[in-house]
Enzyme design. Structure first.
Site, PDB file in Angstrom:
ATOM      1  N   VAL A  78       4.550  -0.885  50.298  1.00 44.74           N
ATOM      2  CA  VAL A  78       4.121   0.272  51.072  1.00 44.74           C
ATOM      3  C   VAL A  78       2.839   0.818  50.455  1.00 44.74           C
ATOM      4  O   VAL A  78       1.891   1.181  51.156  1.00 44.74           O
ATOM      5  CB  VAL A  78       5.232   1.349  51.109  1.00 44.74           C
ATOM      6  CG1 VAL A  78       4.762   2.586  51.858  1.00 44.74           C
ATOM      7  CG2 VAL A  78       6.480   0.784  51.748  1.00 44.74           C
ATOM      8  N   GLY A  79       2.800   0.827  49.123  1.00 48.18           N
ATOM      9  CA  GLY A  79       1.595   1.296  48.418  1.00 48.18           C
ATOM     10  C   GLY A  79       0.410   0.381  48.686  1.00 48.18           C
ATOM     11  O   GLY A  79       0.562  -0.840  48.799  1.00 48.18           O
ATOM     12  N   HIS A 286      10.226  -0.854  37.465  1.00 48.07           N
ATOM     13  CA  HIS A 286       9.799  -0.829  38.866  1.00 48.07           C
ATOM     14  C   HIS A 286      10.760  -1.618  39.751  1.00 48.07           C
ATOM     15  O   HIS A 286      10.400  -2.654  40.314  1.00 48.07           O
ATOM     16  CB  HIS A 286       8.374  -1.353  39.024  1.00 48.07           C
ATOM     17  CG  HIS A 286       7.774  -0.988  40.369  1.00 48.07           C
ATOM     18  ND1 HIS A 286       6.432  -0.914  40.598  1.00 48.07           N
ATOM     19  CD2 HIS A 286       8.334  -0.680  41.556  1.00 48.07           C
ATOM     20  CE1 HIS A 286       6.194  -0.563  41.852  1.00 48.07           C
ATOM     21  NE2 HIS A 286       7.349  -0.426  42.450  1.00 48.07           N
ATOM     22  N   GLY A 288      12.265  -0.265  42.433  1.00 49.41           N
ATOM     23  CA  GLY A 288      12.408   0.483  43.694  1.00 49.41           C
ATOM     24  C   GLY A 288      13.032  -0.216  44.877  1.00 49.41           C
ATOM     25  O   GLY A 288      13.936   0.291  45.523  1.00 49.41           O
TER      26      GLY A 288
END
Lengths: 312, 323
Positions: A78-79, A286, A288
């Site tokens: 998404v980033g 990380h 997520g």
């Protein structure tokens, strides 16, 4: 008519590759490790589409190397802080991301990290591994319930909303959020407040925003001084939103109680980093969206984005 | 001469309960330590008291009750579980038994969900990788776990805690919640949980949470035969009592891939030593019985245990009367 050429910069769930191969010529860096820079700049020449991850710098140099045939950069994330988006816009290159399909996993992970931090679970795990846990004691390793606490969310997007929904049955008494606009889906779930109020009122504060000019380094010593001494800070957005040196000081000096970080700057965080030594700082690598469901969906979505752009 | 109110407290406990007993004029003696009391010391300390304020680590058997003498009216445990107390031996001597229900429910339900997520998202492996310097640059398929959305969750024991777990899991998008218990309960409807036979729980669920107490019916309920029926990607979470799981069979199931992972807040024995195979097993997460590890819970538990004692002294019904 020649098939569009797509460069895939990593080994990804095969479902996405299968979709690409149906209609495109696919060149894959078939490794779990990041594609070396020189190799990227070589193999990117003349492609129509790039399927990349957050560890690939798609900057001016890369775009120049690609040349004028490049129509789309599809990132399995998404980033987009690893992509020079303004430059892509100038060259009319579409930047595609994978929102929605990963939101549940990310919100779920944030709640997990929140609970690990407030309930001091990492310390419990370490005690068992080190053989330091004895038989049950009434006052050993006590943490805090979420019941009756105020939850604050900085950035009330898909992930922030997902966290708020999940935390409601844990009995949080109030959910506040700060964002650049009113979110109508917040109705009945969370109340919008200015940043300073979020800092002052939150017992648990989750950072769920993108990293931008406005948010980079935003959480610094001034901000930590405004937070409650009993506050727990959770970051699952991007490491650069927090000033890590100031965070270390705040945790050491008890300006805030604890922090849980799924993202850091840099990533990975070196083992010698001072934050690693703090008992009241939980660090995850990380994770997520670390579910097979999310990663498959992200791979499929990225491939579909690319095919939709390139195949008429 | 007033009513005798001698109370022996078998550990250092949160102040609120002690204050309540002192304010009511009780005479308190303590095992003044954070560590568990030995049987010998317990036998010495309990002699002649009217009430015992004890912990779940204390074995209150015939020998201990005999050593107490005829004045002992109540055994009040600062826990919900009471399998460490010989109920028959207490009944024989007309001694009341009390526990501390309700006040730790939210803490334990919260911890159970935390442990579930810890296990499904492989967070112990993640924390360990960071500490060991094994965290590399982000990889699409490294350390991937299971998302809760669309899964089927099973709860063994839909009591206060089981219900609290079900409520908390709903917004994670679980598709179905099944439960097995000694009977159907009406409040299951409130969380959309459906009753199922134990075997159905085993064969249908992606995640199973053990939220029941330890009784002859539940002892070693999760044994070799049970693991054989479970899905190979299933996760088992235990925040009830360790004895519900046959630990050797669990180890076998985890090493052979019969189930995917387990998260244990309670074990048999407690704690597990650091070289125990389950502690070393990569797909088994072991916590040191943290179910109610919050100041809120422990303070309330201390108060409730004290209130139970005073209720019995005053001939009132205790909040946590077991028998």
């Amino acid at each position: 008519m020649a098939k569009p050429k797509v460069l895939v910069t990593r080994r990804v769930p095969s479902e996405g590759i299968d979709i690409l191969k149906d209609s495109c010529d696919v060149d894959i860096w078939d490794s779990d490790d990041v594609m070396p820079r020189a190799t990227l700049l070589e193999r990117i020449k003349g492609v129509n589409g790039i399927f990349c991850t957050i560890k690939d710098e798609i900057d001016v140099e890369a775009l120049d190397a690609a040349g004028p045939n490049l129509k789309i950069v599809g990132t399995m994330s998404v980033g987009t802080d690893h992509i020079k988006v303004t430059e892509c816009e100038k060259r009319q290159i579409y930047v595609a991301t994978t929102p929605d399909v990963a939101s549940d996993s990310a919100a779920e992970l944030t709640v997990a990290l929140l609970l690990i931090t407030t309930r001091r679970i990492a310390e419990g795990l370490a005690a068992i591994k080190a053989g330091e846990a004895g038989p049950w004691k009434p006052m050993w390793l006590l943490g805090n319930n979420s019941m009756g606490k105020t939850l604050g969310i900085f950035g009330f997007g898909r992930v922030g909303f997902g966290i708020a929904r999940r935390m409601k049955p844990f009995g949080v008494s109030k959910i506040l959020y700060t964002d650049i606009f009113d979110c109508n889906y917040a109705e009945g779930v969370a109340t919008r407040v200015p940043f300073d109020e979020l800092l002052k009122e939150s017992d648990i504060l989750c950072i769920c925003c993108a990293v931008t000019q406005q948010t980079k380094g935003l959480f610094d010593e001034k901000v930590f001084k405004k937070m409650k001494k009993s506050a727990v800070l959770i970051n699952t957005s991007r490491g650069a939103v927090i000033n890590q040196k100031h965070l270390y000081d705040a945790l050491k000096n008890n300006d805030i109680k604890a922090a849980g970080l799924d993202v850091t700057d840099p990533e990975p965080l070196p083992v010698e980093d001072p934050l690693m030594k703090l008992n009241n700082c939980v660090i995850l690598p990380h994770l997520g969206t670390n579910t097979w469901e999310a990663r498959r969906a992200m791979s499929i979505n990225t491939a579909k984005n690319i095919v939709a752009s390139l195949v008429q | 001469m007033g009513i005798q109110r001698k109370v022996y407290v078998t550990r250092r406990v949160p102040e609120p309960g002690i204050q309540i007993l002192k304010a009511a004029g009780c005479e308190l003696t303590f095992w003044d330590s954070d560590e568990a009391i030995s049987k010998d010391e317990l036998i010495k300390g309990i002699n002649g008291v009217d009430a015992l304020f004890c912990m779940l680590t204390d074995c209150i058997d015939d020998e201990v009750l005999e050593a107490a003498g005829p004045n002992l009216k109540v055994v009040s445990t600062m826990s919900v579980g009471y399998e460490h107390i010989d109920l028959k031996a207490c009944e024989k001597r007309n001694i009341r038994v009390c526990n501390t229900p309700n006040v730790s429910t939210d803490s334990v339900a919260e911890l159970t969900v935390a442990l579930l997520l810890l296990t499904s998202r492989r967070l112990l492996e993640g924390v360990q990788a960071v500490k060991d310097g094994e965290w590399g640059k982000w990889k699409p398929m490294w350390l991937c776990g299971m998302e809760l959305a669309q899964k089927t969750v099973g709860i063994l024991g839909l009591g206060r805690i089981g219900y609290g777990v079900a409520r908390r899991l709903k917004p994670f998008g679980v598709q179905k919640i099944l439960y097995h218990d000694v009977c159907k309960v009406a409040y299951a409807d409130d969380v959309g949980a459906c009753f199922a036979e134990f075997d159905t729980l085993l064969t249908e669920c992606d995640v199973i949470c053990i939220c029941c107490n330890l009784t002859p019916q539940t002892k070693h309920k999760f044994n070799k035969a049970a693991f054989e029926k479970m899905k190979s990607h299933a996760i088992l979470v235990n925040s009830g009592r360790g004895g519900v799981i046959q630990h050797d069979h669990l180890l076998e199931a985890l090493t052979s891939g019969e189930i995917a992972a387990a998260g244990l807040d309670v074990t048999d024995p407690e704690p597990l030593p650091k070289d125990h195979p389950l502690v070393k097993q990569h797909n088994c997460i072991v916590l040191p019985h943290m179910g109610s590890n919050t100041w809120d819970s422990r303070n309330h538990m201390s108060e409730t245990a004290a209130d139970n004692i005073l209720s019995i002294f005053d001939g009132k019904t205790a909040v946590g009367l077991v028998q």
